[in-house]
Scaffold this motif. Structure first.
Motif, PDB file in Angstrom:
ATOM      1  N   PRO A   1       7.604 -21.038 -15.103  1.00 35.61           N
ATOM      2  CA  PRO A   1       6.410 -20.499 -14.551  1.00 35.61           C
ATOM      3  C   PRO A   1       6.502 -18.878 -15.359  1.00 35.61           C
ATOM      4  O   PRO A   1       7.597 -18.762 -15.681  1.00 35.61           O
ATOM      5  CB  PRO A   1       6.314 -20.692 -13.232  1.00 35.61           C
ATOM      6  N   LEU A   2       5.519 -18.461 -15.774  1.00 35.28           N
ATOM      7  CA  LEU A   2       5.195 -17.168 -15.913  1.00 35.28           C
ATOM      8  C   LEU A   2       4.728 -16.351 -15.083  1.00 35.28           C
ATOM      9  O   LEU A   2       3.622 -16.443 -14.504  1.00 35.28           O
ATOM     10  CB  LEU A   2       4.362 -17.121 -17.381  1.00 35.28           C
ATOM     11  N   THR A   3       5.244 -14.986 -14.603  1.00 37.77           N
ATOM     12  CA  THR A   3       4.899 -14.307 -13.620  1.00 37.77           C
ATOM     13  C   THR A   3       4.845 -13.041 -14.094  1.00 37.77           C
ATOM     14  O   THR A   3       5.571 -12.157 -14.810  1.00 37.77           O
ATOM     15  CB  THR A   3       5.679 -14.280 -12.121  1.00 37.77           C
ATOM     16  N   TYR A   4       3.502 -12.244 -13.837  1.00 34.88           N
ATOM     17  CA  TYR A   4       3.155 -10.800 -13.865  1.00 34.88           C
ATOM     18  C   TYR A   4       3.188 -10.154 -12.898  1.00 34.88           C
ATOM     19  O   TYR A   4       2.551 -10.594 -11.868  1.00 34.88           O
ATOM     20  CB  TYR A   4       2.157 -10.603 -14.978  1.00 34.88           C
ATOM     21  N   TRP A   5       3.592  -8.826 -12.755  1.00 34.01           N
ATOM     22  CA  TRP A   5       3.508  -7.967 -11.535  1.00 34.01           C
ATOM     23  C   TRP A   5       2.886  -6.763 -11.668  1.00 34.01           C
ATOM     24  O   TRP A   5       2.976  -6.257 -12.785  1.00 34.01           O
ATOM     25  CB  TRP A   5       4.916  -7.663 -10.813  1.00 34.01           C
ATOM     26  N   GLY A   6       2.143  -6.376 -10.563  1.00 33.55           N
ATOM     27  CA  GLY A   6       1.617  -4.950 -10.552  1.00 33.55           C
ATOM     28  C   GLY A   6       2.809  -4.042 -10.054  1.00 33.55           C
ATOM     29  O   GLY A   6       3.750  -4.342  -9.693  1.00 33.55           O
ATOM     30  N   GLN A   7       2.180  -2.752  -9.959  1.00 31.28           N
ATOM     31  CA  GLN A   7       3.138  -1.793  -9.575  1.00 31.28           C
ATOM     32  C   GLN A   7       3.198  -1.550  -8.045  1.00 31.28           C
ATOM     33  O   GLN A   7       4.204  -0.914  -7.578  1.00 31.28           O
ATOM     34  CB  GLN A   7       2.583  -0.354 -10.347  1.00 31.28           C
ATOM     35  N   GLY A   8       2.444  -1.992  -7.335  1.00 30.76           N
ATOM     36  CA  GLY A   8       2.365  -1.728  -5.930  1.00 30.76           C
ATOM     37  C   GLY A   8       1.364  -0.816  -5.493  1.00 30.76           C
ATOM     38  O   GLY A   8       1.176   0.088  -6.194  1.00 30.76           O
ATOM     39  N   THR A   9       0.901  -0.900  -4.147  1.00 29.69           N
ATOM     40  CA  THR A   9       0.290  -0.050  -3.549  1.00 29.69           C
ATOM     41  C   THR A   9       0.517   0.100  -2.086  1.00 29.69           C
ATOM     42  O   THR A   9       0.780  -0.838  -1.266  1.00 29.69           O
ATOM     43  CB  THR A   9      -1.247  -0.327  -3.535  1.00 29.69           C
ATOM     44  N   GLN A  10       0.799   1.498  -1.517  1.00 35.46           N
ATOM     45  CA  GLN A  10       1.323   1.587  -0.201  1.00 35.46           C
ATOM     46  C   GLN A  10       0.248   1.640   0.878  1.00 35.46           C
ATOM     47  O   GLN A  10      -0.764   2.186   0.711  1.00 35.46           O
ATOM     48  CB  GLN A  10       1.847   3.213   0.025  1.00 35.46           C
ATOM     49  N   VAL A  11       0.650   0.697   2.061  1.00 34.30           N
ATOM     50  CA  VAL A  11      -0.530   0.600   3.168  1.00 34.30           C
ATOM     51  C   VAL A  11       0.629   1.061   4.137  1.00 34.30           C
ATOM     52  O   VAL A  11       1.603   0.501   4.419  1.00 34.30           O
ATOM     53  CB  VAL A  11      -0.626  -0.916   3.209  1.00 34.30           C
ATOM     54  N   THR A  12       0.144   2.035   5.004  1.00 35.34           N
ATOM     55  CA  THR A  12       0.778   2.409   6.082  1.00 35.34           C
ATOM     56  C   THR A  12      -0.110   2.265   7.344  1.00 35.34           C
ATOM     57  O   THR A  12      -1.235   3.063   7.090  1.00 35.34           O
ATOM     58  CB  THR A  12       1.176   4.010   5.781  1.00 35.34           C
ATOM     59  N   VAL A  13       0.221   1.782   8.326  1.00 32.20           N
ATOM     60  CA  VAL A  13      -0.490   1.673   9.714  1.00 32.20           C
ATOM     61  C   VAL A  13       0.122   2.501  10.784  1.00 32.20           C
ATOM     62  O   VAL A  13       1.248   2.064  11.137  1.00 32.20           O
ATOM     63  CB  VAL A  13      -0.660   0.036  10.058  1.00 32.20           C
ATOM     64  N   SER A  14      -0.403   3.527  11.038  1.00 31.80           N
ATOM     65  CA  SER A  14      -0.029   4.441  12.159  1.00 31.80           C
ATOM     66  C   SER A  14      -1.161   4.922  12.884  1.00 31.80           C
ATOM     67  O   SER A  14      -2.064   5.393  12.289  1.00 31.80           O
ATOM     68  CB  SER A  14       1.041   5.197  11.479  1.00 31.80           C
ATOM     69  N   SER A  15      -0.794   5.519  13.985  1.00 30.44           N
ATOM     70  CA  SER A  15      -1.753   6.235  14.693  1.00 30.44           C
ATOM     71  C   SER A  15      -1.257   7.781  14.438  1.00 30.44           C
ATOM     72  O   SER A  15      -1.841   8.835  15.279  1.00 30.44           O
ATOM     73  CB  SER A  15      -1.721   6.117  16.088  1.00 30.44           C
TER      74      SER A  15
END
Length: 118
Positions: A104-118
């Motif tokens: 299989p051939l896979t490409y990846w993105g660079q990522g994005t941060q998700v922070t869940v906090s009060s």
């Protein structure tokens, strides 16, 4: 080839975010799209997968019923709608495009941060 994620950020518990993955440089509808996430000190895990035609998606148990994956093949973009977010959802979220085959051939993105906090 580019996969560019966007839409991450800081959100309070119970809130929502919508991540986008914009793709260029390859035939989007030939690829299965999977969203992964990696929290600090943990292994990367698969969160949600959509088929090439946008058929029935699959979800990790930890997000089923709260997250929804979709794709718009005309726009070469995939989405991850995240509702009822929890602190445990805090991670870097990655978009991956896989063309089935041997190998299989896979490409990846660079990522994005998700922070869940009060």
């Amino acid at each position: 080839v580019q996969l560019v994620e966007s839409g991450g950020g800081l959100v309070q518990p119970g809130g929502s975010l919508r991540l986008s993955c914009a793709v260029s440089g390859f035939t989007f509808n030939s690829f299965v799209i999977t969203w992964y996430r990696q929290a600090p000190g943990k292994e990367r895990e698969s969160v949600a997968t959509t088929t090439r035609a946008g058929g029935t998606p699959t979800y990790a148990d930890s997000v089923r019923g709260r997250f929804s994956i979709s794709r718009d093949n005309a726009k070469s973009t995939a989405y991850l709608q995240m509702n009822s977010l929890k602190p445990a959802d805090t991670a870097v979220y990655y978009c991956a495009a896989t063309r089935p085959g041997s190998p299989p051939l896979t490409y990846w993105g660079q990522g994005t941060q998700v922070t869940v906090s009060s």
